[in-house]
Write a protein that holds these residues in place. Structure first.
Motif, PDB file in Angstrom:
ATOM      1  N   LEU A 155       0.823  -1.212   0.000  1.00  0.00           N
ATOM      2  CA  LEU A 155       0.000   0.000   0.000  1.00  0.00           C
ATOM      3  C   LEU A 155       0.854   1.259   0.000  1.00  0.00           C
ATOM      4  O   LEU A 155       0.499   2.269  -0.627  1.00  0.00           O
ATOM      5  CB  LEU A 155      -0.931  -0.008   1.222  1.00  0.00           C
ATOM      6  CG  LEU A 155      -2.050  -1.056   1.216  1.00  0.00           C
ATOM      7  CD1 LEU A 155      -2.743  -1.105   2.571  1.00  0.00           C
ATOM      8  CD2 LEU A 155      -3.059  -0.788   0.110  1.00  0.00           C
ATOM      9  N   LEU A 156       1.994   1.229   0.692  1.00  0.00           N
ATOM     10  CA  LEU A 156       2.896   2.384   0.708  1.00  0.00           C
ATOM     11  C   LEU A 156       3.619   2.562  -0.623  1.00  0.00           C
ATOM     12  O   LEU A 156       3.956   3.678  -1.017  1.00  0.00           O
ATOM     13  CB  LEU A 156       3.925   2.228   1.834  1.00  0.00           C
ATOM     14  CG  LEU A 156       3.400   2.389   3.266  1.00  0.00           C
ATOM     15  CD1 LEU A 156       4.483   1.979   4.267  1.00  0.00           C
ATOM     16  CD2 LEU A 156       2.965   3.820   3.530  1.00  0.00           C
ATOM     17  N   ALA A 157       3.840   1.444  -1.325  1.00  0.00           N
ATOM     18  CA  ALA A 157       4.645   1.494  -2.547  1.00  0.00           C
ATOM     19  C   ALA A 157       3.848   1.926  -3.778  1.00  0.00           C
ATOM     20  O   ALA A 157       4.435   2.336  -4.781  1.00  0.00           O
ATOM     21  CB  ALA A 157       5.274   0.126  -2.802  1.00  0.00           C
ATOM     22  N   VAL A 158       2.518   1.823  -3.711  1.00  0.00           N
ATOM     23  CA  VAL A 158       1.672   2.139  -4.871  1.00  0.00           C
ATOM     24  C   VAL A 158       0.768   3.321  -4.519  1.00  0.00           C
ATOM     25  O   VAL A 158       0.024   3.261  -3.545  1.00  0.00           O
ATOM     26  CB  VAL A 158       0.809   0.912  -5.266  1.00  0.00           C
ATOM     27  CG1 VAL A 158      -0.122   1.271  -6.427  1.00  0.00           C
ATOM     28  CG2 VAL A 158       1.705  -0.265  -5.630  1.00  0.00           C
ATOM     29  N   PRO A 159       0.820   4.404  -5.303  1.00  0.00           N
ATOM     30  CA  PRO A 159      -0.011   5.578  -5.010  1.00  0.00           C
ATOM     31  C   PRO A 159      -1.494   5.217  -4.932  1.00  0.00           C
ATOM     32  O   PRO A 159      -1.985   4.391  -5.703  1.00  0.00           O
ATOM     33  CB  PRO A 159       0.268   6.514  -6.192  1.00  0.00           C
ATOM     34  CG  PRO A 159       1.612   6.095  -6.703  1.00  0.00           C
ATOM     35  CD  PRO A 159       1.684   4.613  -6.485  1.00  0.00           C
ATOM     36  N   SER A 160      -2.186   5.830  -3.991  1.00  0.00           N
ATOM     37  CA  SER A 160      -3.608   5.537  -3.808  1.00  0.00           C
ATOM     38  C   SER A 160      -4.465   6.250  -4.861  1.00  0.00           C
ATOM     39  O   SER A 160      -4.336   7.462  -5.051  1.00  0.00           O
ATOM     40  CB  SER A 160      -4.061   5.978  -2.416  1.00  0.00           C
ATOM     41  OG  SER A 160      -5.468   5.855  -2.309  1.00  0.00           O
ATOM     42  N   PRO A 161      -5.365   5.502  -5.523  1.00  0.00           N
ATOM     43  CA  PRO A 161      -6.286   6.127  -6.481  1.00  0.00           C
ATOM     44  C   PRO A 161      -7.610   6.535  -5.837  1.00  0.00           C
ATOM     45  O   PRO A 161      -8.595   6.759  -6.540  1.00  0.00           O
ATOM     46  CB  PRO A 161      -6.494   5.022  -7.506  1.00  0.00           C
ATOM     47  CG  PRO A 161      -6.434   3.773  -6.693  1.00  0.00           C
ATOM     48  CD  PRO A 161      -5.494   4.041  -5.539  1.00  0.00           C
ATOM     49  N   THR A 162      -7.643   6.640  -4.512  1.00  0.00           N
ATOM     50  CA  THR A 162      -8.907   6.899  -3.815  1.00  0.00           C
ATOM     51  C   THR A 162      -9.585   8.171  -4.304  1.00  0.00           C
ATOM     52  O   THR A 162     -10.797   8.190  -4.554  1.00  0.00           O
ATOM     53  CB  THR A 162      -8.671   6.970  -2.296  1.00  0.00           C
ATOM     54  OG1 THR A 162      -8.338   5.665  -1.815  1.00  0.00           O
ATOM     55  CG2 THR A 162      -9.910   7.458  -1.564  1.00  0.00           C
ATOM     56  N   ALA A 163      -8.828   9.251  -4.444  1.00  0.00           N
ATOM     57  CA  ALA A 163      -9.422  10.520  -4.885  1.00  0.00           C
ATOM     58  C   ALA A 163     -10.015  10.381  -6.281  1.00  0.00           C
ATOM     59  O   ALA A 163     -11.119  10.892  -6.562  1.00  0.00           O
ATOM     60  CB  ALA A 163      -8.371  11.618  -4.855  1.00  0.00           C
ATOM     61  N   TYR A 164      -9.309   9.677  -7.170  1.00  0.00           N
ATOM     62  CA  TYR A 164      -9.799   9.461  -8.532  1.00  0.00           C
ATOM     63  C   TYR A 164     -11.095   8.651  -8.515  1.00  0.00           C
ATOM     64  O   TYR A 164     -12.073   9.000  -9.192  1.00  0.00           O
ATOM     65  CB  TYR A 164      -8.732   8.744  -9.360  1.00  0.00           C
ATOM     66  CG  TYR A 164      -9.166   8.373 -10.754  1.00  0.00           C
ATOM     67  CD1 TYR A 164      -9.146   9.313 -11.776  1.00  0.00           C
ATOM     68  CD2 TYR A 164      -9.616   7.083 -11.046  1.00  0.00           C
ATOM     69  CE1 TYR A 164      -9.554   8.974 -13.064  1.00  0.00           C
ATOM     70  CE2 TYR A 164     -10.021   6.739 -12.322  1.00  0.00           C
ATOM     71  CZ  TYR A 164      -9.994   7.692 -13.324  1.00  0.00           C
ATOM     72  OH  TYR A 164     -10.403   7.362 -14.589  1.00  0.00           O
ATOM     73  N   VAL A 165     -11.103   7.577  -7.743  1.00  0.00           N
ATOM     74  CA  VAL A 165     -12.293   6.733  -7.658  1.00  0.00           C
ATOM     75  C   VAL A 165     -13.474   7.528  -7.086  1.00  0.00           C
ATOM     76  O   VAL A 165     -14.585   7.472  -7.613  1.00  0.00           O
ATOM     77  CB  VAL A 165     -12.015   5.481  -6.795  1.00  0.00           C
ATOM     78  CG1 VAL A 165     -13.304   4.702  -6.519  1.00  0.00           C
ATOM     79  CG2 VAL A 165     -10.997   4.581  -7.476  1.00  0.00           C
ATOM     80  N   LEU A 166     -13.217   8.300  -6.045  1.00  0.00           N
ATOM     81  CA  LEU A 166     -14.271   9.095  -5.416  1.00  0.00           C
ATOM     82  C   LEU A 166     -14.878  10.081  -6.411  1.00  0.00           C
ATOM     83  O   LEU A 166     -16.098  10.268  -6.449  1.00  0.00           O
ATOM     84  CB  LEU A 166     -13.708   9.838  -4.214  1.00  0.00           C
ATOM     85  CG  LEU A 166     -14.693  10.568  -3.296  1.00  0.00           C
ATOM     86  CD1 LEU A 166     -15.757   9.613  -2.758  1.00  0.00           C
ATOM     87  CD2 LEU A 166     -13.952  11.225  -2.145  1.00  0.00           C
ATOM     88  N   ASP A 167     -14.046  10.679  -7.245  1.00  0.00           N
ATOM     89  CA  ASP A 167     -14.519  11.663  -8.230  1.00  0.00           C
ATOM     90  C   ASP A 167     -15.340  11.025  -9.342  1.00  0.00           C
ATOM     91  O   ASP A 167     -16.101  11.721 -10.025  1.00  0.00           O
ATOM     92  CB  ASP A 167     -13.341  12.411  -8.848  1.00  0.00           C
ATOM     93  CG  ASP A 167     -12.731  13.423  -7.890  1.00  0.00           C
ATOM     94  OD1 ASP A 167     -13.386  13.755  -6.882  1.00  0.00           O
ATOM     95  OD2 ASP A 167     -11.589  13.865  -8.146  1.00  0.00           O
ATOM     96  N   HIS A 168     -15.177   9.723  -9.554  1.00  0.00           N
ATOM     97  CA  HIS A 168     -15.832   9.074 -10.694  1.00  0.00           C
ATOM     98  C   HIS A 168     -16.928   8.097 -10.286  1.00  0.00           C
ATOM     99  O   HIS A 168     -17.366   7.289 -11.105  1.00  0.00           O
ATOM    100  CB  HIS A 168     -14.781   8.360 -11.554  1.00  0.00           C
ATOM    101  CG  HIS A 168     -13.890   9.307 -12.304  1.00  0.00           C
ATOM    102  ND1 HIS A 168     -12.811   9.932 -11.705  1.00  0.00           N
ATOM    103  CD2 HIS A 168     -13.927   9.755 -13.589  1.00  0.00           C
ATOM    104  CE1 HIS A 168     -12.212  10.713 -12.596  1.00  0.00           C
ATOM    105  NE2 HIS A 168     -12.871  10.631 -13.726  1.00  0.00           N
ATOM    106  N   LEU A 169     -17.393   8.175  -9.060  1.00  0.00           N
ATOM    107  CA  LEU A 169     -18.533   7.359  -8.646  1.00  0.00           C
ATOM    108  C   LEU A 169     -19.821   7.938  -9.211  1.00  0.00           C
ATOM    109  O   LEU A 169     -19.927   9.144  -9.466  1.00  0.00           O
ATOM    110  CB  LEU A 169     -18.626   7.316  -7.120  1.00  0.00           C
ATOM    111  CG  LEU A 169     -17.490   6.639  -6.357  1.00  0.00           C
ATOM    112  CD1 LEU A 169     -17.747   6.745  -4.861  1.00  0.00           C
ATOM    113  CD2 LEU A 169     -17.328   5.196  -6.781  1.00  0.00           C
ATOM    114  N   THR A 170     -20.812   7.074  -9.398  1.00  0.00           N
ATOM    115  CA  THR A 170     -22.124   7.562  -9.822  1.00  0.00           C
ATOM    116  C   THR A 170     -22.805   8.255  -8.649  1.00  0.00           C
ATOM    117  O   THR A 170     -22.419   8.073  -7.488  1.00  0.00           O
ATOM    118  CB  THR A 170     -23.006   6.415 -10.317  1.00  0.00           C
ATOM    119  OG1 THR A 170     -23.306   5.552  -9.198  1.00  0.00           O
ATOM    120  CG2 THR A 170     -22.305   5.592 -11.399  1.00  0.00           C
TER     121      THR A 170
END
Length: 252
Positions: free
Chosen positions: A27-42
Motif C-alpha cells: 500500500l505504501l509502494a503504490v499511489p492511492s487512487p482513492t481521490a480518482y475513484v471518489l470523483d468518478h462514482l455515480t
C-alpha cells in the motif's frame, strides 16, 4: 508511514503479522487512487456510501483498497520473503488496483443500499410478536455491516453479502405471514450459533480467529439462507451436523 520488525512468540502469529506487513508495504509502494475513484462514482454510489458506518466515503474507499491488496497478494504469491517476490506483488497490485477498487466500491454500494432496505423494512414492523425475529435480523446486520467490514470480510466473501441481505429482507417482509414458523427456524439457528459461541467464535470475527471459526462464521450466514430464504439457495451445503463437525476440526 513505516513498519516495525519484531520477534513473535508463535509461528502462526508471526505469519499473520508478516502478511499484514507485506500488505502495508504494498500500500505504501503504490499511489492511492482513492481521490480518482471518489470523483468518478455515480450519484447513486455516492449516496449509498454516504450512509455507511465509515466516517467518510474516502475512509470506505481506503478500506476497500486494503481488501484489494489482500486479494491481489493472495493470488499472486504464496508468500513474500524476497525482494523479487515483493516486486511481483507490488506490480500486480499497481496494475489491478484502479479497476478492482471500482468493482469493490460498486459492490459495497449495492450492499449498503440493500442494508438500508432491510433497515427500512424492520422499521415498518411494529408487532410485539415479531420483536425476537426483528432483533435477530438487527444483530445479523450489525455483524455484516460495521466500520472496517470491507477489508475484514474480504473481496471473495463480500460478493455473498447481497444474497445474505436479500435473505434478511425476504425474512422481514414475510414475518407477519407466519411468525410461529419463523420462531421455530430461529430456535434452530440459535442452536448452531450457540455452538459457534461456545467454541470461541464472535461476530464480527476477531483478527486472530482460527480457520475453523472463520469457516463456521460464514456457514452460519448460509444456514440463515437455508432456514429463512430457501429460494435464494446456499453457496455450499450447510446443516447443524456440518457446523458441529467443522468446529470439531473434522470438516471444512
Amino acid at each position: 508511514t513505516s513498519l516495525a520488525l519484531r520477534i513473535e512468540a508463535t509461528p502462526d502469529h508471526a505469519a499473520r503479522l508478516t502478511q499484514a506487513g507485506v500488505r502495508r508495504l504494498v500500500l505504501l509502494a503504490v499511489p492511492s487512487p482513492t481521490a480518482y475513484v471518489l470523483d468518478h462514482l455515480t450519484a447513486a454510489e455516492k449516496l449509498a456510501l454516504a450512509a455507511s458506518p465509515y466516517p467518510s466515503a474516502k475512509a470506505l474507499i481506503e478500506d476497500a483498497r486494503v481488501a484489494v491488496a489482500d486479494a491481489v497478494i493472495a493470488r499472486t504469491a504464496a508468500s513474500v520473503r524476497t525482494e523479487e517476490q515483493f516486486r511481483l506483488v507490488r506490480d500486480a497490485f499497481s496494475a489491478a488496483v484502479v479497476d478492482e477498487l471500482f468493482q469493490t466500491v460498486s459492490l459495497t454500494s449495492r450492499i449498503l443500499t440493500l442494508n438500508r432496505d432491510v433497515e427500512r423494512a424492520i422499521r415498518g414492523e411494529n408487532s410485539m410478536v415479531l420483536l425476537a425475529a426483528l432483533g435477530d435480523v438487527k444483530a445479523q446486520l450489525a455483524g455484516l455491516i460495521f466500520p472496517g467490514f470491507v477489508s475484514r470480510t474480504g473481496i471473495t466473501r463480500l460478493a455473498h453479502l447481497p444474497r445474505y441481505l436479500r435473505g434478511a429482507l425476504d425474512r422481514v417482509t414475510g414475518l407477519s405471514d407466519n411468525p410461529g414458523r419463523d420462531r421455530q427456524r430461529l430456535t434452530e439457528y440459535e442452536r448452531a450459533a450457540a455452538l459457534f459461541r461456545d467454541a470461541g467464535g464472535t461476530v464480527p470475527l476477531g483478527a486472530d480467529a482460527a480457520a475453523r471459526l472463520v469457516t463456521v462464521r460464514w456457514l452460519l450466514e448460509e444456514f440463515r439462507i437455508s432456514l429463512f430464504a430457501q429460494r435464494l439457495g446456499t453457496a455450499e451445503p450447510v446443516s447443524i451436523q456440518r457446523i458441529t463437525k467443522t468446529l470439531a476440526g473434522k470438516d471444512g
